[in-house]
Design a protein around this motif. Structure first.
Motif, PDB file in Angstrom:
ATOM      1  N   ASP A   1      32.369 -12.604   7.410  1.00 57.44           N
ATOM      2  CA  ASP A   1      31.791 -11.940   8.578  1.00 57.44           C
ATOM      3  C   ASP A   1      32.919 -11.659   9.560  1.00 57.44           C
ATOM      4  O   ASP A   1      33.480 -12.576  10.169  1.00 57.44           O
ATOM      5  CB  ASP A   1      30.733 -12.845   9.211  1.00 57.44           C
ATOM      6  N   LEU A   2      33.286 -10.385   9.711  1.00 56.53           N
ATOM      7  CA  LEU A   2      34.391 -10.027  10.595  1.00 56.53           C
ATOM      8  C   LEU A   2      34.060 -10.212  12.074  1.00 56.53           C
ATOM      9  O   LEU A   2      34.927 -10.047  12.931  1.00 56.53           O
ATOM     10  CB  LEU A   2      34.824  -8.585  10.325  1.00 56.53           C
TER      11      LEU A   2
ATOM     12  N   SER B   1      31.871  -7.751   5.936  1.00 58.61           N
ATOM     13  CA  SER B   1      31.152  -6.670   6.601  1.00 58.61           C
ATOM     14  C   SER B   1      31.514  -6.662   8.075  1.00 58.61           C
ATOM     15  O   SER B   1      32.040  -7.634   8.618  1.00 58.61           O
ATOM     16  CB  SER B   1      29.634  -6.835   6.431  1.00 58.61           C
ATOM     17  N   MET B   2      31.235  -5.544   8.727  1.00 66.22           N
ATOM     18  CA  MET B   2      31.494  -5.396  10.151  1.00 66.22           C
ATOM     19  C   MET B   2      30.425  -4.507  10.763  1.00 66.22           C
ATOM     20  O   MET B   2      29.896  -3.611  10.113  1.00 66.22           O
ATOM     21  CB  MET B   2      32.878  -4.804  10.402  1.00 66.22           C
TER      22      MET B   2
ATOM     23  N   MET C   1      32.278  -4.446   2.548  1.00 61.73           N
ATOM     24  CA  MET C   1      33.571  -3.784   2.413  1.00 61.73           C
ATOM     25  C   MET C   1      34.493  -4.737   1.662  1.00 61.73           C
ATOM     26  O   MET C   1      34.298  -5.955   1.676  1.00 61.73           O
ATOM     27  CB  MET C   1      34.168  -3.465   3.786  1.00 61.73           C
ATOM     28  N   TRP C   2      35.509  -4.176   1.024  1.00 60.17           N
ATOM     29  CA  TRP C   2      36.524  -4.991   0.378  1.00 60.17           C
ATOM     30  C   TRP C   2      37.646  -5.238   1.381  1.00 60.17           C
ATOM     31  O   TRP C   2      38.213  -4.302   1.953  1.00 60.17           O
ATOM     32  CB  TRP C   2      37.056  -4.286  -0.868  1.00 60.17           C
ATOM     33  N   LEU C   3      37.977  -6.507   1.602  1.00 61.37           N
ATOM     34  CA  LEU C   3      38.995  -6.908   2.572  1.00 61.37           C
ATOM     35  C   LEU C   3      40.268  -7.299   1.823  1.00 61.37           C
ATOM     36  O   LEU C   3      40.256  -8.207   0.994  1.00 61.37           O
ATOM     37  CB  LEU C   3      38.499  -8.086   3.407  1.00 61.37           C
TER      38      LEU C   3
ATOM     39  N   THR D   1      28.628   5.139   8.465  1.00 60.50           N
ATOM     40  CA  THR D   1      27.479   4.337   8.060  1.00 60.50           C
ATOM     41  C   THR D   1      27.704   2.864   8.338  1.00 60.50           C
ATOM     42  O   THR D   1      26.765   2.088   8.342  1.00 60.50           O
ATOM     43  CB  THR D   1      27.185   4.511   6.559  1.00 60.50           C
ATOM     44  N   VAL D   2      28.956   2.464   8.580  1.00 54.43           N
ATOM     45  CA  VAL D   2      29.224   1.060   8.899  1.00 54.43           C
ATOM     46  C   VAL D   2      28.908   0.753  10.354  1.00 54.43           C
ATOM     47  O   VAL D   2      29.018  -0.377  10.790  1.00 54.43           O
ATOM     48  CB  VAL D   2      30.697   0.682   8.615  1.00 54.43           C
ATOM     49  N   MET D   3      28.519   1.760  11.142  1.00 56.18           N
ATOM     50  CA  MET D   3      28.260   1.560  12.558  1.00 56.18           C
ATOM     51  C   MET D   3      26.795   1.851  12.849  1.00 56.18           C
ATOM     52  O   MET D   3      26.242   2.849  12.401  1.00 56.18           O
ATOM     53  CB  MET D   3      29.151   2.482  13.402  1.00 56.18           C
ATOM     54  N   LYS D   4      26.178   0.993  13.624  1.00 54.39           N
ATOM     55  CA  LYS D   4      24.777   1.171  13.963  1.00 54.39           C
ATOM     56  C   LYS D   4      24.635   2.000  15.237  1.00 54.39           C
ATOM     57  O   LYS D   4      25.451   1.934  16.143  1.00 54.39           O
ATOM     58  CB  LYS D   4      24.114  -0.191  14.195  1.00 54.39           C
ATOM     59  N   ASN D   5      23.547   2.750  15.300  1.00 54.78           N
ATOM     60  CA  ASN D   5      23.146   3.434  16.528  1.00 54.78           C
ATOM     61  C   ASN D   5      24.226   4.360  17.080  1.00 54.78           C
ATOM     62  O   ASN D   5      24.452   4.423  18.284  1.00 54.78           O
ATOM     63  CB  ASN D   5      22.765   2.406  17.611  1.00 54.78           C
ATOM     64  N   VAL D   6      24.941   5.061  16.207  1.00 53.36           N
ATOM     65  CA  VAL D   6      25.924   6.040  16.647  1.00 53.36           C
ATOM     66  C   VAL D   6      25.288   7.417  16.575  1.00 53.36           C
ATOM     67  O   VAL D   6      24.918   7.884  15.511  1.00 53.36           O
ATOM     68  CB  VAL D   6      27.196   5.996  15.772  1.00 53.36           C
TER      69      VAL D   6
END
Length: 414
Positions: free
Chosen positions: A13-14, A40-41, A47-49, A80-85
């Motif tokens: 968890d980033l 994930s973030m 995601m692959w870190l 898609t990795v960002m919510k509510n954009v």
């Protein structure tokens, strides 16, 4: 066992409090656990870190790893990795120079390089020194009675903000608006409701400046961008110029601000290293490179492999987001001896990855390094008895993933 998309080695968890509170220790644990992990973030999908230097450098330099997910079938959208954009915000966030590949990237990079030249950056140095001196005068007045001065608010934020306005060509009467927009862009979670308005207002202002420079050229970056063209007559569009300036404001300003603040704290905590710089000021350029190695950037933009690829013993499918952990790479003992120790004599050169690497190496790196060198040298010369005004444990940090940066830095000037 080899990890796969169906059988990940671990999940990170980033936004975990431990990682935000102590990224150095967290990345060290991750790096020794596995070369590649899943995480994930912002509440987004896995995601692959990538944790180790050689693998991170490969992600940054291998053309197999693309910046634009639209170039890879099935990769989805970067946002898609960002919510509510909202869609109007995405319009200004997407398609910037750092997020495109191949011929499109080469075209824009060439055009921008015609305007954002080493000569233009070098020519700014006297003005950076002048702005720095003015800010230090204000700090001296503010702290004249031994009153603590917050370096972040009084110096670290204002200096790069003013320099960017000077570089771009923002009139002094409009800079208060730019400072306000810059604060919102650097803290999107805190200003989420305002962001659509901020982007629109900032973009509208820039479109106006571009039109004005087209009619009446000046000696500034906007004019140079307007006039830049290839031999075949190709030019930047107005929208491309606006997105470039957003990149400078968001990436350049914040990185430089955090670099200066972090560096002051690091040097106060390592008086032996500061003493070396006082004895031999010619060490400052190398010192700034070493300070940049240790932060403030924790990771780069996601990359998307154009085909299935093995990285660090892990099979990563085409189109899966891969996040290069810059700070983890820059403190990898496989690459740097005693990596978490500040050593201004360390010959890192361009070996560290703080500004990226390869075709997308940060265009503004020379400006950021020059600003930091001028700022730090002048600050420690002007205030030789500079000291922390609070205990080290009382210094607040920026509490969001991706950055290792002081939020405030209360100092006594002497």
């Amino acid at each position: 066992m080899t990890a796969t998309a169906e059988n990940p080695a671990a999940t990170v968890d980033l936004f975990s409090p431990d990682l935000i509170a102590d990224p150095f220790a967290s990345y060290a644990r991750m790096r020794e656990q596995a070369p590649v992990l899943t995480g994930s973030m912002m509440g987004g999908p896995p995601m692959w870190l990538v944790t180790r230097y050689d693998d991170v450098r490969r992600v940054l330099t291998d053309p197999l790893f693309l910046n634009n997910p639209a170039s890879v079938p099935g990769a989805g959208s970067r946002f898609t990795v960002m919510k509510n954009v909202s869609s109007d915000v995405v319009e200004y966030l997407s398609g910037k120079l750092i997020e495109i590949d191949g011929a499109d990237h080469l075209r824009l990079r060439r055009l921008v390089s015609k305007a954002f030249t080493a000569r233009r950056v070098a020519a700014l140095r006297p003005r950076i020194e002048e702005i720095t001196g003015t800010l230090l005068d204000r700090m001296a007045e503010e702290g004249r009675d031994g009153t603590p001065v917050d370096l972040v608010e009084s110096f670290c934020f204002v200096l790069p903000a003013t320099v960017i306005c000077e570089l771009v060509g923002i009139d002094e009467a409009d800079r208060a608006d730019w400072y306000g927009w810059g604060r919102a862009l650097m803290a999107p979670a805190e200003h989420a409701d305002r962001l659509p308005t901020v982007f629109r207002e900032c973009a509208d202002h820039l479109f106006g400046v571009i039109a004005s420079r087209r009619a009446e050229p000046r000696d500034d970056l906007i004019t140079a961008l307007v006039e830049a063209q290839e031999d075949d007559g190709d030019r930047l569009t107005d929208r491309e110029m606006v997105k470039l300036v957003f990149t400078l404001v968001i990436a350049g300003h914040e990185t430089t601000m955090n670099l200066i603040g972090n560096s002051v704290l690091a040097l106060l905590e390592h008086p032996d290293q500061l003493a070396l710089l006082r004895e031999d000021p010619s060490r400052w350029p190398q010192a700034v490179l070493e300070l940049m190695r240790l932060g403030p950037t924790q990771f780069g933009n996601p990359r998307y492999p154009a085909e299935d690829v093995e990285l660090g013993g892990v099979r990563i499918p085409a189109g899966a987001p891969v996040l290069p952990l810059i700070l983890s790479a820059n403190t990898d003992p496989r690459q740097f001896g005693a990596p978490e120790r500040l050593d201004i004599g360390r010959q890192t050169g361009t070996g560290h990855l703080g500004f990226g690497q390869g075709a997308h190496y940060c265009l503004g790196a020379p400006l950021a390094l020059q600003e930091a060198e001028v700022a730090l040298r002048a600050l420690f010369t002007r205030f030789p008895d500079l000291s922390l005004a609070v205990g080290r444990e009382e210094i607040p940090w920026v509490l969001r993933t991706g950055f290792t940066a002081v939020a405030e830095l209360p100092l006594r000037l002497g």
